[in-house]
Design an enzyme around this catalytic site. Structure first.
Site, PDB file in Angstrom:
ATOM      1  N   LYS A   1      84.275 -74.296   8.404  1.00 40.61           N
ATOM      2  CA  LYS A   1      84.473 -73.395   7.605  1.00 40.61           C
ATOM      3  C   LYS A   1      84.987 -72.442   8.252  1.00 40.61           C
ATOM      4  O   LYS A   1      84.718 -72.239   9.878  1.00 40.61           O
ATOM      5  CB  LYS A   1      82.911 -72.693   6.914  1.00 40.61           C
TER       6      LYS A   1
HETATM    7  C1  E4P Z   1      81.221 -69.348  -0.292  1.00 43.33           C
HETATM    8  O1  E4P Z   1      81.559 -70.378   0.930  1.00 43.33           O
HETATM    9  C2  E4P Z   1      80.366 -67.945   0.179  1.00 43.33           C
HETATM   10  O2  E4P Z   1      78.854 -68.139   1.094  1.00 43.33           O
HETATM   11  C3  E4P Z   1      80.030 -67.573  -1.109  1.00 43.33           C
HETATM   12  O3  E4P Z   1      80.156 -67.595  -2.196  1.00 43.33           O
HETATM   13  C4  E4P Z   1      80.460 -65.499  -1.256  1.00 43.33           C
HETATM   14  O4  E4P Z   1      79.205 -65.529  -2.047  1.00 43.33           O
HETATM   15  P1  E4P Z   1      78.680 -63.418  -2.462  1.00 43.33           P
HETATM   16  O5  E4P Z   1      80.380 -62.851  -2.496  1.00 43.33           O
HETATM   17  O6  E4P Z   1      77.727 -63.451  -3.283  1.00 43.33           O
HETATM   18  O7  E4P Z   1      78.325 -63.102  -0.727  1.00 43.33           O
END
Ligand code: E4P
Length: 218
Positions: free
Chosen positions: A83
């Protein structure tokens, strides 16, 4: 639409996985930081439980550093997806990794142009954050609709849309309608998805009727 769970908590992942509904997992540095274990242990446990893609995020901010961290993360398990943040350095790292056939998830996407660039760099997945767009008064679901349209215009773009920052079941419904390939869902929202007050009400009526008839299944 594929369902990923947005979590680093092996206990909640294992419980939800009993439904066989989990197609993959996304983690991020904030989620990892909540656990009282080191990142490698957490990811090893998750990859043992879930056979689908498991996103592990780099924390370096320059391309060389990201590639160095990607090497370490990749070794943890075969299903690790690297990622990367949607920055200029992240796009360079995405390109490098794509050339080596390493799967990537380009995260923190907030616009169509960002998604298009990630796709052209060969990202396996791009993660538009819909809840965080809603937080600043924009419409996150509209971004998914727009990215879907653009990707469909150019069939050679093979990047999957991974809707992220999902806050409620309405988000799940809307991104599914918009043609998102995947939604990554927090455990709390997952457990709201199968609930309906008429299901509970209906079940109570059935069971009350059953009791009063004094029958047994045996
Ligand atoms: C995605 O890969 C992220 O881990 C996640 O969806 C972020 O979500 P949030 O905005 O609720 O922290």
């Amino acid at each position: 639409m594929k369902i990923y769970i947005d979590s680093s908590d092996i206990k909640e992942i294992k419980e939800i996985n009993r439904t066989s509904l989990v197609d993959g997992i996304t983690t991020n540095p904030s989620l990892i930081a909540k656990q009282n274990k080191d990142i490698k242990t957490i990811l090893k446990e998750i990859c043992k439980e879930i056979k689908g893609p498991v996103s592990a995020e780099v924390t370096a901010e320059d391309c060389a550093g990201m590639l160095k961290e990607a090497k370490v993360l990749k070794k943890i398990a075969k299903n690790i997806v690297i990622k990367l943040p949607l920055t200029y350095e992240g796009l360079k790292a995405c390109s490098e990794l794509s050339k080596k056939k390493v799967k990537t998830n380009v995260t923190l996407c907030f616009s169509v142009t960002q998604a298009l660039m990630a796709a052209k760099c060969g990202a396996t997945f791009v993660s538009p954050f819909i809840g965080r767009l809603d937080d600043i008064g924009e419409n996150g679901v509209n971004l998914i609709k727009d990215i879907r349209k653009v990707f469909d215009n150019y069939k050679y773009l093979k990047t999957e849309i991974l809707s992220a920052s999902i806050r409620n079941i309405d988000h799940v419904k809307e991104v599914a309608k918009a043609g998102s390939d995947i939604a990554t869902i927090p455990a709390k929202v997952f457990h709201e998805m199968y609930k309906h007050e008429l299901t509970d009400k209906g079940l109570k009526i059935f069971l009350d009727d059953w009791k009063s008839a004094n029958q047994k299944i045996s």
